[in-house]
Design an enzyme around this catalytic site. Sequence first.
Site, short mmCIF file in Angstrom:
data_model
loop_
_atom_site.label_atom_id
_atom_site.label_comp_id
_atom_site.label_asym_id
_atom_site.label_seq_id
_atom_site.Cartn_x
_atom_site.Cartn_y
_atom_site.Cartn_z
N LEU A 296 9.50 6.72 -13.17
CA LEU A 296 8.17 7.31 -13.01
C LEU A 296 7.38 6.63 -11.90
O LEU A 296 6.48 7.22 -11.32
CB LEU A 296 7.39 7.20 -14.32
CG LEU A 296 7.96 7.95 -15.53
CD1 LEU A 296 7.17 7.61 -16.78
CD2 LEU A 296 7.94 9.45 -15.28
N PHE A 301 5.61 -5.71 -10.85
CA PHE A 301 6.48 -6.46 -11.75
C PHE A 301 7.71 -5.66 -12.18
O PHE A 301 8.45 -6.11 -13.03
CB PHE A 301 5.71 -6.92 -12.99
CG PHE A 301 4.68 -7.95 -12.69
CD1 PHE A 301 5.05 -9.24 -12.33
CD2 PHE A 301 3.34 -7.64 -12.74
CE1 PHE A 301 4.09 -10.19 -12.06
CE2 PHE A 301 2.37 -8.60 -12.47
CZ PHE A 301 2.75 -9.87 -12.12
N VAL A 304 8.94 1.65 -13.87
CA VAL A 304 8.56 2.33 -15.10
C VAL A 304 9.46 3.55 -15.27
O VAL A 304 9.60 4.35 -14.35
CB VAL A 304 7.08 2.77 -15.08
CG1 VAL A 304 6.71 3.47 -16.38
CG2 VAL A 304 6.17 1.57 -14.84
N ASP A 417 -6.58 -3.21 -9.54
CA ASP A 417 -5.87 -2.19 -8.76
C ASP A 417 -6.30 -0.80 -9.22
O ASP A 417 -5.48 0.01 -9.64
CB ASP A 417 -4.35 -2.36 -8.89
CG ASP A 417 -3.59 -1.57 -7.83
OD1 ASP A 417 -4.21 -1.22 -6.80
OD2 ASP A 417 -2.39 -1.30 -8.02
#
Length: 613
Positions: A296, A301, A304, A417
Amino acid sequence: MRMFSLQKMAMAFTLLFFACLCSFVSPDAQGDALFALRISLRALPNQLSDWNQNQVNPCTWSQVICDDKNFVTSLTLSDMNFSGTLSSRVGILENLKTLTLKGNGITGEIPEDFGNLTSLTSLDLEDNQLTGRIPSTIGNLKKLQFLTLSRNKLNGTIPESLTGLPNLLNLLLDSNSLSGQIPQSLFEIPKYNFTSNNLNCGGRQPHPCVSAVAHSGDSSKPKTGIIAGVVAGVTVVLFGILLFLFCKDRHKGYRRDVFVDVAGEVDRRIAFGQLKRFAWRELQLATDNFSEKNVLGQGGFGKVYKGVLPDNTKVAVKRLTDFESPGGDAAFQREVEMISVAVHRNLLRLIGFCTTQTERLLVYPFMQNLSLAHRLREIKAGDPVLDWETRKRIALGAARGFEYLHEHCNPKIIHRDVKAANVLLDEDFEAVVGDFGLAKLVDVRRTNVTTQVRGTMGHIAPEYLSTGKSSERTDVFGYGIMLLELVTGQRAIDFSRLEEEDDVLLLDHVKKLEREKRLGAIVDKNLDGEYIKEEVEMMIQVALLCTQGSPEDRPVMSEVVRMLEGEGLAERWEEWQNVEVTRRHEFERLQRRFDWGEDSMHNQDAIELSGGR
């Protein structure tokens, strides 16, 4: 003599060692016991299909709940039309607190081994076809509070051992074939029902066969009075508790483990151990072995993935790929703790997590409509466009989410963010603020911290980009840019605009068009003129107030919420216009002194320091 003492010590140690082994229930043993129950109940192939005998940990199986140490604490198998018998192997589940098997067609006897379930507080076997006597070993369950054996075919007498259950509150044995005298002390239980048996409720001290609480007659007036009294009492108690907490917080401030939610929200404090622990294999299967086709997005990090659990629940699985690097594992623990206590309808809820020696994964609900960025710029031909009313609702919902992070969490949470790609949309197109991978817990005594700059170019506040210092006003700036994305449908930074003008940044582009009173050139063409001019102007004004150069001049998120609701915007906007005129004159003066040129920026790409979400 000394040798004899050593031999006794060795023997004692050996006995202690084996005793410890015998008292330890491994996940393997728990899984084997549950699988044996599945077989004995004659579950159909489509029932409990995720109960995998080869899986070490049964805590991921449907209808099974475990504690934070992976001990099975609850098993609920109601109304599943089983026709088999109960397995005695269930008796090894010594940490089991709730066992519910009501509404099936289970036959045979209740195993004596159920008396080994010493942690049990509730046993519900109602509405089955169980036969035989009630095991006297049930009297070993000293923590038992609720025992329901109604509507079976049990016979014999009520065991005297039931009188030794000090915590028993409910004893429902009605509609069986029990006989004999009812032990006198059982009439002292708050709720009991012995009706529809061959029991003797008389004796030297006659008692009704059903307690007043359990009576199901038509005495509606007494019931109504009791219910009204209970409701009134509970209301008074809750009011007192809320008043106490309010006064306590006024004097002492927020505690670390307590948060205050906004009106209309349920206080759902979630401890780390209460989040669902997923097995690695379960998430591997859910994501088709973490297939690239299920990606996705990719963040700072890790990636997804979209996943589908055995019960067809869709999830988003965030696989952290750098947890072994400095800050990686700490970032995982921070995110788990932070998200689990930040509960709000406009914040992404953490479902659970998975940890192995080599992996760290977080599991979230899958958002049916993906992200705001996707719905603005990546929809396919024929897909519905976000109408203006929906965009207004998204703007307000996201603002409330950030307000909660900044002003209702203690310590406050800085997202760092904020952009359209990190505002997700649920099935009702409600805004859900996602991705706390960049979030930072800030001590309440500090207004900013110096740290590594993370974020997406075009969304980063100028003071954060130049000094590395972030605060909640940094998020406010990013939110203002997100509002402009919502109005225009455009990216925060777009080098294709160089072909027509100098304004690569969306903020500068909108400011220029706003000064020229060209509202039609600002608004997303996909709206096809279907919007209210005054409302668009108000949203642009809020966005420009949020994106002021000085963080001190920007509103806090609670002010943003009020302005979006129509309060206090006119005064703030008038002040901004006066300041902006002065700034514009100064900028034009400097522009005449320097040649800015285009070559230094023409061939650059948009830099996303954290990666897409």
